[in-house]
Design a protein around this motif. Structure first.
Motif, PDB file in Angstrom:
ATOM      1  N   ILE A  38      28.743 -25.432  14.646  1.00 60.55           N
ATOM      2  CA  ILE A  38      29.219 -24.010  14.575  1.00 60.55           C
ATOM      3  C   ILE A  38      29.355 -23.796  12.816  1.00 60.55           C
ATOM      4  O   ILE A  38      28.944 -22.895  12.435  1.00 60.55           O
ATOM      5  N   VAL A  39      30.457 -24.764  12.374  1.00 66.05           N
ATOM      6  CA  VAL A  39      30.655 -24.602  10.985  1.00 66.05           C
ATOM      7  C   VAL A  39      29.221 -24.694  10.023  1.00 66.05           C
ATOM      8  O   VAL A  39      29.339 -23.977   8.940  1.00 66.05           O
ATOM      9  N   ALA A  40      28.335 -25.648  10.579  1.00 58.88           N
ATOM     10  CA  ALA A  40      27.567 -25.853   9.638  1.00 58.88           C
ATOM     11  C   ALA A  40      26.541 -24.578   9.568  1.00 58.88           C
ATOM     12  O   ALA A  40      26.005 -24.029   8.585  1.00 58.88           O
ATOM     13  N   ALA A  41      26.498 -23.898  10.992  1.00 55.37           N
ATOM     14  CA  ALA A  41      25.572 -22.846  11.010  1.00 55.37           C
ATOM     15  C   ALA A  41      25.990 -21.737  10.240  1.00 55.37           C
ATOM     16  O   ALA A  41      25.412 -20.892   9.397  1.00 55.37           O
ATOM     17  N   ALA A  42      27.522 -21.438  10.575  1.00 52.87           N
ATOM     18  CA  ALA A  42      28.193 -20.490   9.740  1.00 52.87           C
ATOM     19  C   ALA A  42      27.958 -20.649   8.237  1.00 52.87           C
ATOM     20  O   ALA A  42      27.558 -19.706   7.234  1.00 52.87           O
ATOM     21  N   GLY A  50      25.388 -14.382   2.242  1.00 59.83           N
ATOM     22  CA  GLY A  50      26.588 -13.874   1.931  1.00 59.83           C
ATOM     23  C   GLY A  50      27.402 -13.764   3.135  1.00 59.83           C
ATOM     24  O   GLY A  50      27.065 -13.690   4.223  1.00 59.83           O
ATOM     25  N   LEU A  51      28.563 -13.455   2.814  1.00 54.46           N
ATOM     26  CA  LEU A  51      29.742 -13.474   3.973  1.00 54.46           C
ATOM     27  C   LEU A  51      29.453 -12.159   4.830  1.00 54.46           C
ATOM     28  O   LEU A  51      29.828 -12.270   6.041  1.00 54.46           O
ATOM     29  N   GLY A  52      28.650 -10.976   4.202  1.00 50.73           N
ATOM     30  CA  GLY A  52      28.601  -9.896   5.115  1.00 50.73           C
ATOM     31  C   GLY A  52      27.566 -10.284   6.163  1.00 50.73           C
ATOM     32  O   GLY A  52      27.546  -9.554   7.361  1.00 50.73           O
ATOM     33  N   ALA A  53      26.691 -11.293   6.065  1.00 50.87           N
ATOM     34  CA  ALA A  53      25.735 -11.606   7.034  1.00 50.87           C
ATOM     35  C   ALA A  53      26.288 -12.371   8.214  1.00 50.87           C
ATOM     36  O   ALA A  53      25.602 -12.649   9.126  1.00 50.87           O
ATOM     37  N   MET A  54      27.462 -12.957   7.811  1.00 49.46           N
ATOM     38  CA  MET A  54      28.169 -14.034   8.652  1.00 49.46           C
ATOM     39  C   MET A  54      28.999 -13.614   9.940  1.00 49.46           C
ATOM     40  O   MET A  54      30.073 -13.695   9.689  1.00 49.46           O
ATOM     41  N   SER A  55      28.375 -12.694  10.601  1.00 50.41           N
ATOM     42  CA  SER A  55      28.977 -12.244  11.908  1.00 50.41           C
ATOM     43  C   SER A  55      29.060 -13.266  12.954  1.00 50.41           C
ATOM     44  O   SER A  55      28.264 -14.187  12.781  1.00 50.41           O
ATOM     45  N   ALA A  60      26.281 -17.417  16.589  1.00 50.24           N
ATOM     46  CA  ALA A  60      25.761 -17.567  17.781  1.00 50.24           C
ATOM     47  C   ALA A  60      24.225 -17.646  17.822  1.00 50.24           C
ATOM     48  O   ALA A  60      23.597 -18.437  18.654  1.00 50.24           O
ATOM     49  N   ASP A  61      23.565 -16.683  17.423  1.00 47.09           N
ATOM     50  CA  ASP A  61      22.154 -16.407  17.568  1.00 47.09           C
ATOM     51  C   ASP A  61      21.636 -17.913  16.976  1.00 47.09           C
ATOM     52  O   ASP A  61      20.453 -18.358  17.371  1.00 47.09           O
ATOM     53  N   GLU A  62      22.055 -18.239  15.649  1.00 48.71           N
ATOM     54  CA  GLU A  62      21.476 -19.321  15.105  1.00 48.71           C
ATOM     55  C   GLU A  62      21.537 -20.478  15.631  1.00 48.71           C
ATOM     56  O   GLU A  62      20.837 -21.560  15.428  1.00 48.71           O
ATOM     57  N   LEU A  63      22.572 -20.686  16.700  1.00 45.17           N
ATOM     58  CA  LEU A  63      22.610 -21.752  17.741  1.00 45.17           C
ATOM     59  C   LEU A  63      22.007 -21.754  18.773  1.00 45.17           C
ATOM     60  O   LEU A  63      22.302 -22.415  19.793  1.00 45.17           O
ATOM     61  N   GLY A  64      21.425 -20.391  19.275  1.00 45.78           N
ATOM     62  CA  GLY A  64      20.865 -20.040  20.638  1.00 45.78           C
ATOM     63  C   GLY A  64      21.861 -20.104  21.845  1.00 45.78           C
ATOM     64  O   GLY A  64      21.935 -20.280  22.970  1.00 45.78           O
TER      65      GLY A  64
END
Lengths: 252, 252
Positions: A38-42, A50-55, A60-64
């Motif tokens: 999770i941390v790696a994806a974030a 940027g931080l704004g994109a990190m919702s 979660a999407d990034e990790l399926g």
DNA sequence: TGGTTACTTCGTACAGTGTACCCAATAAGT
DNA sequence: ACTTATTGGGTACACTGTACGAAGTAACCA
């Protein structure tokens, strides 16, 4: 883009997370994710967009996975930021630096600068009460070691390290803002300035601001822009270290 | 809470707004609001409840108007922030200060500090490419005047003013964050520290961080907290001015 | 083997955000 | 009276973090 806050929850839970010593449960299905993934994806998202994109949804999407799944691993977004910060501080060098205290402080400042430049989202995270993870501790230890034994009191040592860190934070923030405003506006500093000057000349009484006019135009001509962040960093760092040197000399 | 950006639109429109010289239209209904009233309402909200509470809807509510009505007076939220910033800079003193350059710089730094403390939302507004309104110009002029004629080059004068302003910005940001984190968490620094220590002792190898432990506990005992923002401000300002003094002496 | 219990995943819902796009109302000029 | 410039503001869109609860899964105990 958003300014985010760290922690805010139960300190025990935060530390448990930062030092990764949660007791492994025996029952129930095996978890599909890990805090590390999770941390790696974030980090991937925050570094790239940027931080704004990190919702939470985006991570979660990034990790399926579904958004709410993350909350099984991390109490909330604030704590996730804590772990991200501590993870990134792990990239800092730990080797002892050759030379006197000034060389060491100088080197530590530049290392911090590089870190911020590589992870500019760090500058938007409010960090009073830093996440007390292993890498944050190691960073503090490393920076104190640079000025240990040169005659400063413990309080002065802490204040000096904080001053340097605060300076680098601010300097890189300015640099990153300057870099980002170019992207966001699609306008270079020169273009921005040229777009303002004709209107300013018409509107503002230039005779009212003689020093601002003179110094402003000298600086603009020298750097071909109203602000040069590399020069500002070097100038400020030199002044600061000179100031510390004055104190060190007094203590001798 | 949100980090906001200034401007971003047409420079001509922004300057028109900042210097309030939009041509009064003749046709159509008389406007019910003014830029001044909008800015005043926005400042009231931002000062009292922070930048996060200052949404366009909230400002409109405060004035008994619909949200979209504001866009008749102001191109967008970024430009509204521009005008708010310039308005607040109007509160800064303009009287010449007695004494040498150091006294003047010191006084200017403290004036900026007070301004930030009274309007902490300013610290969350990204200000590369500052809004070139009348009060921003006056501030730059005033600060340059403090160090005019002491032997520094124009570039050095600009860098010095920027360094001081950046320092104060960062120092007050830390102070405000520390103040706010107490409210948000409902936990004093001491409580926070006491909630961490037992877990840290159990988790972290204290022998691995000898300097951090020693200095950390000395500082904690001295200030009854891990961070004292007043002391940090004074220490940093003194070091900085010492650093500038070294340069001034070199130039003599 | 069947039941209990702990633990997982994740859909839905809520109260917000800035502002683009409209349409209706209003007042001045012709 | 009609045109035209201008203002007021409703609706809609794509987002946010996370509380709540339902449904599925795996290990333990009887």
């Amino acid at each position: 883009m958003t300014q985010e806050y760290t922690g805010s929850g139960d300190p025990a839970k935060s530390l448990e997370l930062l030092w990764r010593n949660r007791p492994r449960p025996t029952r129930g299905p095996k978890p599909a994710l890990t805090v590390e993934r999770i941390v790696a994806a974030a980090l991937r998202i925050a570094d790239a967009e940027g931080l704004g994109a990190m919702s939470m949804r985006r991570v979660a999407d990034e990790l399926g996975a579904g958004a709410m799944t993350l909350y099984r691993y991390v109490p909330g977004k604030g704590e996730l930021l804590d772990v991200m910060l501590d993870a990134v501080y792990g990239e800092l060098p730990r080797r002892p630096i050759a030379g006197d205290w000034r060389a060491k402080l100088d080197e530590a400042a530049r290392a911090n600068r590089d870190l911020y430049l590589n992870h500019p989202w760090m500058l938007q995270v409010a960090v009073s009460r830093p996440p007390l993870g292993p890498n944050v501790m190691a960073k503090y230890e490393y920076e104190l070691a640079a000025i240990e034994g040169i005659g400063l009191t413990d309080v002065e040592m802490d204040a000096t390290v904080a001053l340097l860190n605060g300076y680098v934070h601010g300097a890189v923030r300015s640099a990153v803002e300057a870099r980002q405003v170019i992207q966001r506006s699609g306008m270079s500093d020169k273009e921005w300035w040229l777009a303002h000057v004709p209107h300013l000349d018409r509107i503002a009484d230039v005779e009212k601001y003689p020093l601002a006019s003179r110094v402003g135009s000298t600086v603009g001509a020298e750097f071909d822009a109203p602000y040069d962040s590399d020069h500002a960093f070097e100038y400020g760092l030199a002044r600061l270290l000179d100031g510390v040197a004055t104190l060190v000399k007094d203590r001798r």
